[in-house]
Write a protein that holds these residues in place. Sequence first.
Motif, PDB file in Angstrom:
ATOM      1  N   LYS A 223      68.725 -71.404 -16.322  1.00 56.67           N
ATOM      2  CA  LYS A 223      68.434 -70.034 -16.924  1.00 56.67           C
ATOM      3  C   LYS A 223      67.236 -69.371 -17.160  1.00 56.67           C
ATOM      4  N   PHE A 224      66.798 -70.830 -17.554  1.00 56.60           N
ATOM      5  CA  PHE A 224      64.772 -70.739 -17.250  1.00 56.60           C
ATOM      6  C   PHE A 224      64.559 -71.323 -16.706  1.00 56.60           C
ATOM      7  N   ASN A 225      64.241 -70.734 -15.823  1.00 54.99           N
ATOM      8  CA  ASN A 225      63.461 -71.755 -14.223  1.00 54.99           C
ATOM      9  C   ASN A 225      62.132 -70.732 -13.977  1.00 54.99           C
ATOM     10  N   LYS A 226      61.156 -70.175 -14.964  1.00 53.90           N
ATOM     11  CA  LYS A 226      60.261 -69.905 -15.339  1.00 53.90           C
ATOM     12  C   LYS A 226      59.727 -71.897 -15.921  1.00 53.90           C
ATOM     13  N   CYS A 227      58.393 -72.249 -15.778  1.00 51.59           N
ATOM     14  CA  CYS A 227      57.775 -73.399 -15.874  1.00 51.59           C
ATOM     15  C   CYS A 227      56.859 -72.770 -16.445  1.00 51.59           C
ATOM     16  N   LYS A 228      56.957 -73.204 -17.685  1.00 51.05           N
ATOM     17  CA  LYS A 228      56.452 -73.055 -19.205  1.00 51.05           C
ATOM     18  C   LYS A 228      55.188 -74.897 -19.033  1.00 51.05           C
ATOM     19  N   ILE A 229      53.514 -74.476 -19.025  1.00 52.61           N
ATOM     20  CA  ILE A 229      53.019 -75.410 -19.862  1.00 52.61           C
ATOM     21  C   ILE A 229      51.726 -75.118 -20.670  1.00 52.61           C
ATOM     22  N   GLN A 230      51.117 -76.359 -20.958  1.00 55.74           N
ATOM     23  CA  GLN A 230      50.231 -75.928 -22.317  1.00 55.74           C
ATOM     24  C   GLN A 230      48.681 -76.788 -21.661  1.00 55.74           C
ATOM     25  N   VAL A 231      47.982 -76.635 -21.158  1.00 57.29           N
ATOM     26  CA  VAL A 231      46.411 -77.017 -21.065  1.00 57.29           C
ATOM     27  C   VAL A 231      45.639 -77.564 -22.088  1.00 57.29           C
ATOM     28  N   THR A 244      45.466 -64.487 -18.741  1.00 56.92           N
ATOM     29  CA  THR A 244      45.933 -62.716 -18.602  1.00 56.92           C
ATOM     30  C   THR A 244      46.333 -62.093 -17.998  1.00 56.92           C
ATOM     31  N   ASN A 245      45.062 -61.781 -16.701  1.00 62.77           N
ATOM     32  CA  ASN A 245      44.928 -61.214 -15.751  1.00 62.77           C
ATOM     33  C   ASN A 245      46.103 -62.236 -14.174  1.00 62.77           C
ATOM     34  N   LYS A 246      46.613 -63.067 -14.678  1.00 59.92           N
ATOM     35  CA  LYS A 246      46.835 -63.735 -13.624  1.00 59.92           C
ATOM     36  C   LYS A 246      48.096 -64.597 -13.892  1.00 59.92           C
ATOM     37  N   TYR A 247      48.711 -64.762 -15.172  1.00 58.90           N
ATOM     38  CA  TYR A 247      50.201 -65.551 -15.439  1.00 58.90           C
ATOM     39  C   TYR A 247      50.505 -64.610 -16.627  1.00 58.90           C
ATOM     40  N   ASP A 248      52.044 -65.228 -17.028  1.00 60.74           N
ATOM     41  CA  ASP A 248      53.232 -64.406 -17.889  1.00 60.74           C
ATOM     42  C   ASP A 248      52.508 -65.702 -18.812  1.00 60.74           C
ATOM     43  N   ASN A 249      53.038 -64.397 -20.080  1.00 59.34           N
ATOM     44  CA  ASN A 249      53.026 -65.201 -21.758  1.00 59.34           C
ATOM     45  C   ASN A 249      51.936 -66.003 -21.702  1.00 59.34           C
ATOM     46  N   VAL A 250      51.209 -65.609 -21.777  1.00 57.94           N
ATOM     47  CA  VAL A 250      49.658 -66.378 -21.960  1.00 57.94           C
ATOM     48  C   VAL A 250      49.455 -66.309 -23.954  1.00 57.94           C
ATOM     49  N   LYS A 251      49.088 -67.492 -24.176  1.00 55.68           N
ATOM     50  CA  LYS A 251      48.957 -67.653 -25.807  1.00 55.68           C
ATOM     51  C   LYS A 251      48.384 -68.330 -25.417  1.00 55.68           C
ATOM     52  N   GLN A 252      46.994 -68.502 -26.950  1.00 50.78           N
ATOM     53  CA  GLN A 252      46.226 -69.560 -27.419  1.00 50.78           C
ATOM     54  C   GLN A 252      46.646 -69.767 -28.547  1.00 50.78           C
ATOM     55  N   ILE A 258      46.453 -73.847 -24.263  1.00 53.88           N
ATOM     56  CA  ILE A 258      46.600 -72.331 -24.138  1.00 53.88           C
ATOM     57  C   ILE A 258      48.226 -72.744 -23.271  1.00 53.88           C
ATOM     58  N   THR A 259      49.121 -72.070 -23.419  1.00 55.57           N
ATOM     59  CA  THR A 259      50.574 -72.182 -23.422  1.00 55.57           C
ATOM     60  C   THR A 259      50.315 -70.891 -22.025  1.00 55.57           C
ATOM     61  N   LEU A 260      51.494 -71.258 -21.328  1.00 51.59           N
ATOM     62  CA  LEU A 260      51.294 -69.922 -20.448  1.00 51.59           C
ATOM     63  C   LEU A 260      52.858 -70.106 -19.563  1.00 51.59           C
ATOM     64  N   ASN A 261      53.044 -69.306 -18.599  1.00 51.98           N
ATOM     65  CA  ASN A 261      54.149 -69.634 -17.532  1.00 51.98           C
ATOM     66  C   ASN A 261      53.726 -69.756 -16.538  1.00 51.98           C
ATOM     67  N   LEU A 262      54.435 -71.068 -15.448  1.00 48.86           N
ATOM     68  CA  LEU A 262      53.924 -70.622 -13.571  1.00 48.86           C
ATOM     69  C   LEU A 262      55.488 -69.780 -13.387  1.00 48.86           C
ATOM     70  N   ASN A 263      55.428 -69.531 -12.547  1.00 48.39           N
ATOM     71  CA  ASN A 263      56.809 -69.387 -11.446  1.00 48.39           C
ATOM     72  C   ASN A 263      57.919 -70.295 -11.310  1.00 48.39           C
TER      73      ASN A 263
END
Length: 301
Positions: A223-231, A244-252, A258-263
């Motif tokens: 159901k959650f096919n996005k890949c969330k990563i923490q860098v 933020t300009n390139k990826y979804d759900n970017v949070k510091q 920083i966490t963000l979603n890849l496809n």
Amino acid sequence: MEYLIQTENLKFKYSKNKTVLNNMSINVPKGSIYGFLGPNGAGKSTTMRLLTGIIPDDDNAISLFGKPIQEQLPYAFEKIGALVESPALYLHLTGYDNLKYIATLRNIELSKIEEVLELVDLTHAKKNKVKQYSLGMKQRLAIAMALLSDPELLFLDEPVNGLDPNGIVEIRKLLVKLNKEKGVTIFVSSHLLGEIEKMCTHVGIISKGILKYEGTMEMLSKKFNKCKIQVTLDDASTWVEKFTNKYDNVKQEDSQKITLNLNNVSEVPEFTRQIIQDGASVYELKIIEGLEEWFMNLTEN
């Protein structure tokens, strides 16, 4: 598929203005370990009390073993074991005598006592008074009481609440053993997501009285096919805007994380290569997924 528990638009209100459960329909397959999850106040304990008959189901919305619960009371409970609230133990009696008391009340052969003591690994302490038991031992004794009648269905409300890590592992192993060796269907409510993830075949996630998800753990991951990563890198604040300009759900998260979603997970190598090429000093990159992440996503939104 055969279901041992089904509800159809189950509703409950404690008062006119306080709706606890809102049209909740759950389906618990026979032979499953079904984890019932939700934040505090979501309606988990109320659901458990309704399913076990502690609170009457006035709308006839609950079926157990394929029949409405109202048509089976009190006989359905010969096939059910339950630990819904704090275990009622006689601290001045031995573990054996606590079980003997329950067996006598329910007309169960006393020979069954030794079997359940062995099952929950309390044979060595059966002659000890319960006041000498650790919290984990008391919890296992309470589960032994629920197992005396050889139930097909076991209800457990927060069975590891207050236990230390060793006690939690013991209870988890016991439940998996009961399910695999005895074929017991287990409906377990808990807020310890890591333990649920390790032992449950199916989950139901509730928030504010509404069922947000029901199905297998595998279905939930899909159901959650996005890949969330923490860098983790130098000076996260300078990278947040770029990401933020390139990826979804970017949070510091802090000064370096920083966490963000890849496809999908296949994009991780290219993402790593690209940010290093752009000058980032990367200390760590990890994929964040699992029940805790999915649970937060469902209940917060």
